[in-house]
Structures are given as C-alpha cells and as structure tokens.
Motif scaffolding. Structure first.
Motif, PDB file in Angstrom:
ATOM      1  N   ASP A  44      -5.350  60.476  94.872  1.00 12.71           N
ATOM      2  CA  ASP A  44      -5.460  59.063  95.234  1.00 12.71           C
ATOM      3  C   ASP A  44      -4.231  58.346  94.676  1.00 12.71           C
ATOM      4  O   ASP A  44      -3.865  58.514  93.511  1.00 12.71           O
ATOM      5  CB  ASP A  44      -6.738  58.492  94.605  1.00 12.71           C
ATOM      6  N   THR A  45      -3.572  57.562  95.492  1.00 10.46           N
ATOM      7  CA  THR A  45      -2.325  56.909  95.093  1.00 10.46           C
ATOM      8  C   THR A  45      -2.476  56.105  93.809  1.00 10.46           C
ATOM      9  O   THR A  45      -1.543  56.004  93.002  1.00 10.46           O
ATOM     10  CB  THR A  45      -1.810  56.006  96.230  1.00 10.46           C
ATOM     11  N   ARG A  46      -3.663  55.562  93.568  1.00  4.96           N
ATOM     12  CA  ARG A  46      -3.870  54.723  92.380  1.00  4.96           C
ATOM     13  C   ARG A  46      -3.699  55.505  91.079  1.00  4.96           C
ATOM     14  O   ARG A  46      -3.377  54.908  90.048  1.00  4.96           O
ATOM     15  CB  ARG A  46      -5.258  54.086  92.439  1.00  4.96           C
ATOM     16  N   VAL A  47      -3.918  56.826  91.126  1.00  2.00           N
ATOM     17  CA  VAL A  47      -3.737  57.643  89.918  1.00  2.00           C
ATOM     18  C   VAL A  47      -2.334  57.456  89.361  1.00  2.00           C
ATOM     19  O   VAL A  47      -2.125  57.413  88.149  1.00  2.00           O
ATOM     20  CB  VAL A  47      -4.016  59.128  90.222  1.00  2.00           C
ATOM     21  N   PHE A  48      -1.349  57.318  90.255  1.00  2.12           N
ATOM     22  CA  PHE A  48       0.039  57.199  89.816  1.00  2.12           C
ATOM     23  C   PHE A  48       0.544  55.769  89.836  1.00  2.12           C
ATOM     24  O   PHE A  48       1.280  55.353  88.926  1.00  2.12           O
ATOM     25  CB  PHE A  48       0.931  58.081  90.689  1.00  2.12           C
ATOM     26  N   SER A  49       0.180  54.992  90.846  1.00  4.01           N
ATOM     27  CA  SER A  49       0.722  53.628  90.943  1.00  4.01           C
ATOM     28  C   SER A  49       0.259  52.767  89.774  1.00  4.01           C
ATOM     29  O   SER A  49       1.023  51.943  89.257  1.00  4.01           O
ATOM     30  CB  SER A  49       0.311  52.984  92.273  1.00  4.01           C
ATOM     31  N   ARG A  50      -0.972  52.955  89.325  1.00  2.00           N
ATOM     32  CA  ARG A  50      -1.484  52.151  88.207  1.00  2.00           C
ATOM     33  C   ARG A  50      -0.927  52.625  86.874  1.00  2.00           C
ATOM     34  O   ARG A  50      -0.686  51.823  85.973  1.00  2.00           O
ATOM     35  CB  ARG A  50      -3.012  52.206  88.186  1.00  2.00           C
ATOM     36  N   THR A  51      -0.742  53.929  86.735  1.00  2.00           N
ATOM     37  CA  THR A  51      -0.377  54.467  85.422  1.00  2.00           C
ATOM     38  C   THR A  51       1.127  54.529  85.198  1.00  2.00           C
ATOM     39  O   THR A  51       1.584  54.460  84.053  1.00  2.00           O
ATOM     40  CB  THR A  51      -0.971  55.872  85.243  1.00  2.00           C
ATOM     41  N   LEU A  52       1.905  54.686  86.265  1.00  2.00           N
ATOM     42  CA  LEU A  52       3.354  54.770  86.110  1.00  2.00           C
ATOM     43  C   LEU A  52       4.018  53.403  86.193  1.00  2.00           C
ATOM     44  O   LEU A  52       5.203  53.277  85.893  1.00  2.00           O
ATOM     45  CB  LEU A  52       3.955  55.694  87.174  1.00  2.00           C
ATOM     46  N   LEU A  75      -9.650  64.843  83.167  1.00  2.00           N
ATOM     47  CA  LEU A  75     -10.454  64.736  81.953  1.00  2.00           C
ATOM     48  C   LEU A  75     -11.641  63.814  82.183  1.00  2.00           C
ATOM     49  O   LEU A  75     -12.790  64.148  81.850  1.00  2.00           O
ATOM     50  CB  LEU A  75      -9.589  64.209  80.807  1.00  2.00           C
ATOM     51  N   VAL A  76     -11.372  62.637  82.772  1.00  2.00           N
ATOM     52  CA  VAL A  76     -12.428  61.648  83.003  1.00  2.00           C
ATOM     53  C   VAL A  76     -13.369  62.124  84.101  1.00  2.00           C
ATOM     54  O   VAL A  76     -14.601  62.058  83.963  1.00  2.00           O
ATOM     55  CB  VAL A  76     -11.803  60.283  83.355  1.00  2.00           C
ATOM     56  N   LEU A 129     -15.163  65.069  80.261  1.00  2.00           N
ATOM     57  CA  LEU A 129     -14.737  65.765  79.046  1.00  2.00           C
ATOM     58  C   LEU A 129     -14.272  64.814  77.945  1.00  2.00           C
ATOM     59  O   LEU A 129     -13.720  65.263  76.939  1.00  2.00           O
ATOM     60  CB  LEU A 129     -13.610  66.745  79.397  1.00  2.00           C
ATOM     61  N   THR A 130     -14.478  63.521  78.126  1.00  2.00           N
ATOM     62  CA  THR A 130     -13.942  62.565  77.151  1.00  2.00           C
ATOM     63  C   THR A 130     -14.666  62.619  75.810  1.00  2.00           C
ATOM     64  O   THR A 130     -14.157  62.106  74.815  1.00  2.00           O
ATOM     65  CB  THR A 130     -14.013  61.134  77.702  1.00  2.00           C
ATOM     66  N   GLN A 131     -15.857  63.226  75.773  1.00  2.00           N
ATOM     67  CA  GLN A 131     -16.579  63.357  74.510  1.00  2.00           C
ATOM     68  C   GLN A 131     -16.420  64.739  73.894  1.00  2.00           C
ATOM     69  O   GLN A 131     -17.027  65.043  72.868  1.00  2.00           O
ATOM     70  CB  GLN A 131     -18.072  63.055  74.740  1.00  2.00           C
ATOM     71  N   THR A 132     -15.644  65.589  74.554  1.00  2.00           N
ATOM     72  CA  THR A 132     -15.428  66.955  74.065  1.00  2.00           C
ATOM     73  C   THR A 132     -13.960  67.093  73.692  1.00  2.00           C
ATOM     74  O   THR A 132     -13.139  67.547  74.490  1.00  2.00           O
ATOM     75  CB  THR A 132     -15.810  67.996  75.136  1.00  2.00           C
ATOM     76  N   LEU A 190      -3.552  55.390  78.414  1.00  2.00           N
ATOM     77  CA  LEU A 190      -3.554  55.944  79.765  1.00  2.00           C
ATOM     78  C   LEU A 190      -4.956  56.344  80.221  1.00  2.00           C
ATOM     79  O   LEU A 190      -5.351  56.078  81.357  1.00  2.00           O
ATOM     80  CB  LEU A 190      -2.617  57.153  79.824  1.00  2.00           C
ATOM     81  N   ILE A 191      -5.723  56.966  79.345  1.00  2.00           N
ATOM     82  CA  ILE A 191      -7.062  57.422  79.734  1.00  2.00           C
ATOM     83  C   ILE A 191      -7.969  56.228  80.007  1.00  2.00           C
ATOM     84  O   ILE A 191      -8.835  56.280  80.896  1.00  2.00           O
ATOM     85  CB  ILE A 191      -7.630  58.360  78.653  1.00  2.00           C
ATOM     86  N   GLU A 192      -7.757  55.142  79.286  1.00  2.00           N
ATOM     87  CA  GLU A 192      -8.510  53.914  79.571  1.00  2.00           C
ATOM     88  C   GLU A 192      -8.243  53.433  80.992  1.00  2.00           C
ATOM     89  O   GLU A 192      -9.160  52.951  81.671  1.00  2.00           O
ATOM     90  CB  GLU A 192      -8.127  52.822  78.581  1.00  2.00           C
ATOM     91  N   GLN A 193      -6.995  53.552  81.449  1.00  2.00           N
ATOM     92  CA  GLN A 193      -6.667  53.128  82.803  1.00  2.00           C
ATOM     93  C   GLN A 193      -7.378  53.971  83.851  1.00  2.00           C
ATOM     94  O   GLN A 193      -7.542  53.546  84.996  1.00  2.00           O
ATOM     95  CB  GLN A 193      -5.157  53.185  83.024  1.00  2.00           C
ATOM     96  N   MET A 194      -7.803  55.180  83.473  1.00  2.00           N
ATOM     97  CA  MET A 194      -8.534  56.053  84.387  1.00  2.00           C
ATOM     98  C   MET A 194     -10.047  55.796  84.335  1.00  2.00           C
ATOM     99  O   MET A 194     -10.810  56.488  84.990  1.00  2.00           O
ATOM    100  CB  MET A 194      -8.270  57.522  84.023  1.00  2.00           C
ATOM    101  N   GLY A 195     -10.479  54.839  83.512  1.00  2.00           N
ATOM    102  CA  GLY A 195     -11.893  54.544  83.395  1.00  2.00           C
ATOM    103  C   GLY A 195     -12.561  55.220  82.234  1.00  2.00           C
ATOM    104  O   GLY A 195     -13.790  55.174  82.097  1.00  2.00           O
ATOM    105  N   GLY A 196     -11.781  55.870  81.356  1.00  2.00           N
ATOM    106  CA  GLY A 196     -12.335  56.531  80.192  1.00  2.00           C
ATOM    107  C   GLY A 196     -12.208  55.676  78.947  1.00  2.00           C
ATOM    108  O   GLY A 196     -11.728  54.546  78.995  1.00  2.00           O
ATOM    109  N   PRO A 197     -12.624  56.198  77.797  1.00  2.00           N
ATOM    110  CA  PRO A 197     -12.505  55.458  76.536  1.00  2.00           C
ATOM    111  C   PRO A 197     -11.078  55.515  76.002  1.00  2.00           C
ATOM    112  O   PRO A 197     -10.216  56.204  76.556  1.00  2.00           O
ATOM    113  CB  PRO A 197     -13.466  56.215  75.606  1.00  2.00           C
TER     114      PRO A 197
END
Length: 413
Positions: free
Chosen positions: A47-55, A91-92, A96-99, A290-297
C-alpha cells in the motif's frame, strides 16, 4: 523481438554476477544469524501509504523516485523503495509488537526511479537488519558491530571506514532545527535553488547538498553538538564507549543527518573510496516513531541496509564453484546406468553431470576444461563387472572402483 534489452536501470544476474550477489546474501545471513537474527520476507509491493507516510511526502524518494501505480481494483500500490517501513508494517500486521525484541534480517529487490550509474540501479538489491525493541546505546553499538562483521566476512574490512554521528533526541533536534532555519533564511540568497525549496519543507536535507554554493555556507552553520541536552549527550557518550568495547573503530562525521523526525540519536555510514561518488555501501540509524506511524505502540529500533550491487563490486573475485564430477558413459547401456550413478553423487552433495557429446577424446577435453576434479568413465566392460574407471584429473591418476563404493571413494560431502 530482436534487440530487446533489460529496462534502463536494471540488470541480469548471471554467472559471476549471480555468484557475487549470492555470496553477499549468504554471508550476511550467516553473520546476522550468529547475533540471533532471523530472515523475514515482505511483499515487493505495498500500500503506497506504507512509504509515503513514513518516508515523508517532501522527500526525494516519495516525490520523485517511487514506482507508484493504481491496480485494477483502484488501490494505490508502490514497489518498495526500501525495506525498513515494510518490516515495521509486518511487525504490526502480524501482532508482534508485544513480543520483543524482534531481530530481523531481510534481503531482496528495491525500486527507485533515479539516474543509473555505477553501483546504482532502478531495480537494486539490499541486505538489511532491524533490531526492533532496541532499549539503549548498547544495542546500537552491537548492531553496528554486526554490520562491521558482515563487511569483514566479505573481506571488505580494510576497504571501508565507519562514520558516526548523533542526531540527539527530538527536543535537541527541534532546537537545532530552529537555529538552522534561522541561519539559512539569513543566507537564503546564497543557497542553491533546490536548497531554497527545502528550507521550508525539510531544512536538514540542505546539509546533504552537493552544491558548492551550499557547501560554503555549511562551515559556519550552527553545530548540532551545541544543542544536545543532557540525555542526548549521555546516550552519545555511552554509544562511543560501547563501540570501543566491541572493538569497532569509527570517525565522527557531524554531516551525517536524517531528514525525518522519527530518527534519533545514532546515525552511521560505512563508506569507501573505491566506488567513486557512490561511497556509502551500508548505512543505518536509530528510529523511535516509525512503528507508531504504522498503528503500533512506541517502540525504539535500530537498523541498517547495504546495497548488494555496491558490495559485490568491492569483492576481489566471485566465489568459485566447487569442482564437479563428470560421468562419461560409453555406449547406450552405459548411458542408462549413468543415470543412477550421477544421482547417487548428487545425493551425496557433489556437483555432477553426464557428458555425452562427441567421441571420447572430445568429451574428455570438455571435462578437463570444465574444471571437474574427477571423471567417472563407464563402458560395456565396466558395466558387465559392476565397476567404473575413476580418474583424478588433477593428479592424473586412474583406478577401478566398484559402483556401490564410488561415493565413498570420492569422499562424501
């Protein structure tokens, strides 16, 4: 179809080139494995958002270089330009964010639309590693040591230099950024056109500029070291102490920066003078948002990536193929018997091929030229007695061996 060539900025991996490529990947996988890293593989497109939001929407990668298209379902899809964002998404997605920690090695093709040059392609390949859940400077130093070990295992330890910088925490960077913007605004007329555009959107990228007029301004720009708060200074000091403990030599380079806010503290590059302008062969740093931007903690991490093509160019020679075994049958009956013989050799781990073209002299000439270590010759007489003639091509010796004892005679691999 005559005259077809691979698309500009791509290349085929064949023979020596493929062996160099595979050697880099296998060496990196082996070394990272000794640190407890396990390989992950993510899709080539996301999904384009994986890169456009994070980069960053204003980064060159997003604004100029991404291969983005709309699929038949109307979804915006992007061929991955780098690996870190995809690993964090995985990861998200996979819960796996709790492991933690997760120690991830990856390798594969990446895609960027940019000007091809030596060691730089539009479809290129990377090795990379991410330590997700990196709790402090000890882990940063350990991951840098791991990168150095990969380069040493490739025989490149003397060809590269580790350059190191601190990006501090968010508060330190914000204070420095404010001072930089004020400085560059006072000298805006002396900036290049590209840097003037970056002044409002991403001023830290001005520090990466190759323009001579920009470089002249950088010498008097505010130095980041003057804006580090106490926590950032402590992290920086401990990182350097741990690197020394791991036996890693480095030089400090305050010009190493990252343009996105989620990068923090550690930034590093392994550089060489043997590839011209494209001197960085492996680079990385710590990131904390970065992981927060993916919806993780909020999870701190550190990672690095290296260009396989650039690393392969530095290798002195491609890894040699192991010498093979040639099975040379004489006659139709022997040809039929050659099949189970060659299969038994392959099952024991030998490279083995059946040589059938031409007369005996021509066959043996090809076998010798191929670099084979042994020839297994089988004719009607040998077939009747259940033996083969085993020729050691380097020692120029020949002996008779019973077929069931052939693998043992060669030394099972």
């Amino acid at each position: 179809m005559a005259g077809l060539q691979p698309p500009r900025g791509t290349h085929d991996l064949i023979a020596d080139t493929m062996r160099r490529h595979r050697h880099v990947v296998e060496t990196a996988a082996r070394v990272t494995g000794t640190y407890g890293f396990e390989e992950w593989a993510t899709p080539i497109f996301e999904d384009t958002r994986v890169f456009s939001r994070t980069l960053g929407e204003t980064s060159d990668v997003v604004s100029k270089e991404m291969y983005t298209f709309e699929d038949r379902g109307g979804e915006s899809i992007t061929l991955r330009p780098e690996g870190t964002a995809a690993i964090c998404r995985a990861l998200v997605t996979n819960g796996l964010t709790q492991t933690l920690p997760q120690k991830v090695f990856y390798q594969g093709p990446m895609f960027r639309y940019e000007r091809p040059q030596k060691g730089r392609f539009r479809q290129f390949h990377q090795i990379g590693a991410e330590l997700i859940g990196a709790e402090g400077p000890l882990r940063d130093a350990e991951i840098i040591a791991m990168a150095q070990n990969v380069l040493e295992a490739l025989g490149l330890g003397d060809d590269v230099v580790l350059e190191l910088n601190t990006l501090g925490d968010l508060a330190s960077r914000a204070a420095w950024r404010e001072a930089l913007v004020a400085y560059f605004r006072d000298h805006a007329e002396a900036l290049s056109e590209e840097s003037r555009a970056r002044l409002e959107s991403n001023p830290l990228r001005i520090l990466d500029s190759k323009s001579e007029q920009d470089r002249r301004l950088l010498d008097a720009a505010p130095e980041f070291g003057n804006f580090l708060n106490e926590d950032s200074r402590r992290f920086w000091d401990e990182l350097r102490h741990y690197l020394t403990a791991f036996g890693v030599k480095f030089v400090e380079n305050p010009r190493i920066v990252r343009g996105l806010d989620y990068y923090s503290h550690t930034a590093f590059e392994f550089v060489t003078t043997k590839l011209g302008a494209q001197g960085t062969v492996l680079a990385g740093g710590r990131y904390e948002g970065l992981i927060e931007q993916m919806g993780g903690p909020a999870i701190p991490a550190i990672g690095w990536a290296g260009g396989i093509e650039r690393l392969a160019l530095l290798l002195n020679a491609p890894p040699e193929l192991p010498p093979g075994i040639a099975v040379v049958p004489m006659g139709d009956s022997a040809l039929l018997q050659a099949a189970p013989i060659v299969q038994s050799l392959r099952a024991a781990g030998f490279r083995a091929e059946i040589e059938t073209r031409g007369n005996v002299k021509k066959r043996m000439e090809r076998v010798v030229k191929s670099g084979a270590s042994h020839a297994v010759v089988l004719g009607d007489d040998e077939l009747a007695r259940g033996v083969v003639q085993l020729r050691d091509l380097s020692a120029r010796e020949q002996r008779e061996v019973a077929i069931p004892e052939l693998v043992q005679a060669l030394g099972e691999r």
